[in-house]
Design an enzyme around this catalytic site. Structure first.
Site, PDB file in Angstrom:
ATOM      1  N   GLU A 170       0.867  -1.171   0.000  1.00  0.00           N
ATOM      2  CA  GLU A 170       0.000   0.000   0.000  1.00  0.00           C
ATOM      3  C   GLU A 170       0.911   1.230   0.000  1.00  0.00           C
ATOM      4  O   GLU A 170       1.813   1.316   0.831  1.00  0.00           O
ATOM      5  CB  GLU A 170      -0.887   0.007   1.248  1.00  0.00           C
ATOM      6  CG  GLU A 170      -1.851   1.173   1.199  1.00  0.00           C
ATOM      7  CD  GLU A 170      -2.780   1.252   2.407  1.00  0.00           C
ATOM      8  OE1 GLU A 170      -2.699   0.402   3.298  1.00  0.00           O
ATOM      9  OE2 GLU A 170      -3.573   2.210   2.415  1.00  0.00           O
ATOM     10  N   ARG A 193       5.272 -12.502   9.939  1.00  0.00           N
ATOM     11  CA  ARG A 193       5.925 -11.211   9.694  1.00  0.00           C
ATOM     12  C   ARG A 193       7.318 -11.212  10.277  1.00  0.00           C
ATOM     13  O   ARG A 193       7.562 -11.862  11.287  1.00  0.00           O
ATOM     14  CB  ARG A 193       5.174 -10.095  10.434  1.00  0.00           C
ATOM     15  CG  ARG A 193       3.875  -9.704   9.891  1.00  0.00           C
ATOM     16  CD  ARG A 193       3.263  -8.634  10.802  1.00  0.00           C
ATOM     17  NE  ARG A 193       3.702  -7.303  10.421  1.00  0.00           N
ATOM     18  CZ  ARG A 193       3.116  -6.598   9.465  1.00  0.00           C
ATOM     19  NH1 ARG A 193       2.098  -7.091   8.802  1.00  0.00           N
ATOM     20  NH2 ARG A 193       3.550  -5.394   9.158  1.00  0.00           N
ATOM     21  N   LYS A 222       4.451   0.823   9.221  1.00  0.00           N
ATOM     22  CA  LYS A 222       4.488   2.099   8.522  1.00  0.00           C
ATOM     23  C   LYS A 222       3.828   3.202   9.348  1.00  0.00           C
ATOM     24  O   LYS A 222       4.226   4.357   9.260  1.00  0.00           O
ATOM     25  CB  LYS A 222       3.820   1.970   7.154  1.00  0.00           C
ATOM     26  CG  LYS A 222       4.776   1.403   6.110  1.00  0.00           C
ATOM     27  CD  LYS A 222       4.132   1.328   4.749  1.00  0.00           C
ATOM     28  CE  LYS A 222       3.276   0.094   4.633  1.00  0.00           C
ATOM     29  NZ  LYS A 222       2.573  -0.029   3.372  1.00  0.00           N
TER      30      LYS A 222
HETATM   31  P1  ATP Z   1       2.775  -2.030   7.838  1.00  0.00           P
HETATM   32  O1  ATP Z   1       2.168  -2.543   9.079  1.00  0.00           O
HETATM   33  O2  ATP Z   1       4.239  -1.763   7.965  1.00  0.00           O
HETATM   34  O3  ATP Z   1       2.010  -0.888   7.229  1.00  0.00           O
HETATM   35  P2  ATP Z   1       1.517  -3.622   5.881  1.00  0.00           P
HETATM   36  O4  ATP Z   1       1.363  -5.085   5.920  1.00  0.00           O
HETATM   37  O5  ATP Z   1       0.317  -2.797   6.109  1.00  0.00           O
HETATM   38  O6  ATP Z   1       2.706  -3.234   6.836  1.00  0.00           O
HETATM   39  P3  ATP Z   1       1.700  -3.411   3.052  1.00  0.00           P
HETATM   40  O7  ATP Z   1       2.166  -2.271   2.243  1.00  0.00           O
HETATM   41  O8  ATP Z   1       0.275  -3.767   3.024  1.00  0.00           O
HETATM   42  O9  ATP Z   1       2.165  -3.133   4.542  1.00  0.00           O
HETATM   43  O10 ATP Z   1       2.613  -4.673   2.765  1.00  0.00           O
HETATM   44  C1  ATP Z   1       2.912  -5.201   1.498  1.00  0.00           C
HETATM   45  C2  ATP Z   1       3.301  -6.627   1.675  1.00  0.00           C
HETATM   46  O11 ATP Z   1       4.427  -6.739   2.545  1.00  0.00           O
HETATM   47  C3  ATP Z   1       2.180  -7.423   2.289  1.00  0.00           C
HETATM   48  O12 ATP Z   1       2.035  -8.636   1.588  1.00  0.00           O
HETATM   49  C4  ATP Z   1       2.633  -7.641   3.705  1.00  0.00           C
HETATM   50  O13 ATP Z   1       2.114  -8.827   4.219  1.00  0.00           O
HETATM   51  C5  ATP Z   1       4.154  -7.642   3.579  1.00  0.00           C
HETATM   52  N1  ATP Z   1       4.770  -7.213   4.837  1.00  0.00           N
HETATM   53  C6  ATP Z   1       4.573  -6.056   5.492  1.00  0.00           C
HETATM   54  N2  ATP Z   1       5.262  -6.015   6.643  1.00  0.00           N
HETATM   55  C7  ATP Z   1       5.937  -7.190   6.721  1.00  0.00           C
HETATM   56  C8  ATP Z   1       6.832  -7.772   7.679  1.00  0.00           C
HETATM   57  N3  ATP Z   1       7.168  -7.124   8.801  1.00  0.00           N
HETATM   58  N4  ATP Z   1       7.324  -9.008   7.423  1.00  0.00           N
HETATM   59  C9  ATP Z   1       6.997  -9.647   6.294  1.00  0.00           C
HETATM   60  N5  ATP Z   1       6.168  -9.173   5.351  1.00  0.00           N
HETATM   61  C10 ATP Z   1       5.634  -7.950   5.559  1.00  0.00           C
HETATM   62 MG    MG Z   2      -1.348  -2.763   4.962  1.00  0.00          MG
END
Ligand code: ATP
Ligand code: MG
Length: 567
Positions: free
Chosen positions: A37, A264, A274
């Site tokens: 995102e 994660r 984020k």
């Molecule tokens: P955040 O909590 O940092 O905003 P998010 O999951 O909302 O993380 P996205 O931009 O939706 O962030 O993530 C894109 C991809 O990266 C998704 O498939 C998510 O599952 C993966 N991802 C995000 N954070 C991690 C992490 N700490 N470890 C492994 N994969 C991750």
């Molecule tokens: Mg997300």
């Protein structure tokens, strides 16, 4: 763009599933996707997901990975992030298949599938507000209550949904919900939201839409429209999988991707969310998303991390379903392994203390040759001008020191790295402050690069010529937080920023660099002998180079105090 290789990636449960699917003929290729995102910069956790998604596409012949921005929430998204995320994925060494895609590319199709659900009696327009929806959702132990709008006719729902689209209703006054099961033990299945009314300008679609699909609704359909075979995501989506499958089972999409979850990445002494990283940037706790203390890919890059080291790290941590926090030391050791073989060597004195070599000619210069890399003669030699006045590091001299102190003492001898043995004859102090301002020493001209028979030298220290060296600013970094888990066990009214380490950045303004570093280039890692690996920072000017310490030579996370004695 050339794809990076991730050699020898160990088979994990996801790769096993994929291999079985290919062997059984359920698929002929793997199609994966990386779906960030654009609401912030990528962090090291995303690197785990990138290495997995792009990695499987590389490992199975004829396969590919799409890059898709999951842009269904324009309130938090912005084109700067769209640009930065692409830059970071490319920097990590991966190439996506075809164009960059956006969930918003599919808004029209998503809308059409929503009408299909309405026509099938599987979605309805609900007039409850957000509070009412929450109040009727039920709990883990109690079922939810049916909305009074649940039994609207197909015609009425179609009419209302079309009027939602053209902007007849206020933001938040209505929403489209799936009609599944208000008594489901899985709360995600209790008539979840599919579309919300939000008058927001979108970075890709402008003002074309005033209704936006939810993540849970748009993700499975976007996957299917792209022919994704395996939709790999993190464990928090496990409870959403029944909804993912329900959506795909009830709309006429071309294929049925399979969602598989993995844990994660969490790391000690930092935050990987984020939302929290946004707080650090917006509230000025760091200088930006690329502050070298940030766990973002942009921050790690500016700090001097290499894509190779990050890929090796992702390979070593592996892919499992069990949660766990990884030590920073593991990431650092992957980095040292990479830099050890590639970094040119140089000497830099971070906290200069002047030495006058009393028996060296006043205007004399001896040009000593030293290897650029001790294991790589093909990298050539550098010239170290040796002069009467030199600098050593203040930490390498003590007036009184324990026996283990292997550096310079009054009356003691020490070897200057790549050069001669010197002896400290006299300590000169400021008469007022009593601070040591200079050491008077002698050098032994018979000791260049070899120890005469029976000569006992306490240790080896680095140095630079006083007149033939360059001024520089050096930034040393420490862990960003004082607690391994900055979010845990906070007192009432505190948030994670209470755990920021006030000493995470130390700026040394008076460092001196050996002459050869006058030609240092951005993007090259140098080993400053005995001090660690360093890169030139973007803040450098021609007059004043600024170097970031990427990592010390030894594990600084385990240290108790000060520098290790033996080097
Ligand atoms: P955040 O909590 O940092 O905003 P998010 O999951 O909302 O993380 P996205 O931009 O939706 O962030 O993530 C894109 C991809 O990266 C998704 O498939 C998510 O599952 C993966 N991802 C995000 N954070 C991690 C992490 N700490 N470890 C492994 N994969 C991750
Ligand atoms: Mg997300």
């Amino acid at each position: 763009m050339q794809d990076a290789k991730t050699p020898g990636t160990a088979p994990d449960f996801i790769r096993s599933i994929i291999r079985d699917d290919l062997l059984a003929g359920r698929h002929h290729r793997v199609v994966s996707r990386f779906p960030p995102e654009p609401n912030g910069y990528l962090h090291i956790g995303h690197a785990k997901s990138i290495c997995l998604n792009f990695g499987v596409a590389q490992e199975f012949p004829g396969s590919w990975c799409n890059m898709r921005f999951d842009d269904t929430n324009p309130a938090k998204e912005n084109p700067e992030y769209v640009r930065a995320i692409q830059e970071d994925v490319a920097w990590l060494g991966f190439a996506w298949h075809g164009p960059v895609r956006f969930t918003s590319d599919y808004f029209e199709q998503l809308y059409t599938y929503a009408e299909e659900l309405i026509v099938k009696g599987l979605a309805y327009v609900c007039d409850l507000n957000a509070d009412q929806i929450r109040a009727t959702r039920g709990t883990l132990t109690e079922p939810g209550q049916a909305s009074p709008f649940r039994d609207r006719t197909v015609e009425e729902n179609l009419d209302l949904f079309r009027r939602m689209r053209v902007g007849e209703f206020e933001d938040g006054s209505r929403l489209l919900r799936a009609r599944i099961d208000m008594a489901s033990p899985n709360i995600n299945m209790r008539d979840p939201a599919l579309y919300r009314i939000r008058r927001l300008t979108h970075h890709q679609t402008g003002d074309r839409w005033c209704i936006y699909p939810t993540y849970d609704y748009s993700h499975p359909i976007s996957d299917a429209l792209e022919g994704v075979t395996h939709s790999l995501c993190t464990l928090e989506f496990e409870d959403h999988r029944p909804l993912y499958d329900w959506i795909l089972a009830n709309v006429s999409v071309p294929c049925r991707p399979r969602q598989i979850e993995f844990s994660r990445l969490e790391m000690e002494y930092t935050v990987l969310s984020k939302r929290k990283l946004n707080t650090l940037v917006n509230e000025g706790y760091v200088s930006g998303w690329d502050d070298p203390r940030m766990p973002t890919l942009a921050g790690l890059r500016r700090r001097g991390y290499t894509p190779e080291a990050i890929r090796t790290f992702c390979q070593r941590i592996g892919i499992t379903k069990s949660a766990g926090t990884v030590e920073m030391a593991l990431l650092e050791s992957c980095l040292r392994e990479d830099l050890e073989v590639r970094a040119p060597r140089a000497m830099a004195v971070l906290r200069p203390l002047k030495i006058v070599l009393e028996n060296f000619p006043k205007k004399g210069v001896e040009e000593i040759q030293a290897p650029i890399h001790p294991q790589k003669p093909e990298m050539g030699q550098r010239t170290l001008p040796f002069t009467r006045e030199i600098y050593i590091d203040r930490n390498d001299f003590r007036e009184e020191a324990p026996k283990q102190f292997k550096r310079l003492l009054p009356g003691g001898e020490v070897r200057l790295r790549n050069a001669y043995v010197i002896r400290c004859e006299k300590v000169i102090k400021d008469p007022v402050t009593k601070e040591i301002v200079e050491l008077r020493c002698t050098y032994d001209p018979h000791t260049l690069s070899a120890n005469p028979e029976g000569r006992k030298v306490r240790g080896v220290i680095h140095w630079v010529s006083a007149s033939r060296s360059h001024a520089a600013t050096v930034r040393l970094y420490d862990r960003l937080f004082t607690h391994a888990d900055p979010g845990a066990g906070l007192a009432a009214g505190q948030d994670f920023t209470a755990r920021l380490n006030a000493d995470s950045l130390q700026v040394l303004e008076n460092a001196r660099l050996e002459e050869s570093l006058g030609g240092a280039r951005r993007g090259v890692s140098y080993q400053f002998e005995r001090e660690g690996y360093f890169v030139l920072d973007a803040d450098s000017t021609p007059e004043m180079p600024v170097f970031n310490r990427t990592v010390a030579l030894k594990d600084s996370w385990a240290r108790i105090s000060g520098r290790p004695e033996e080097e």
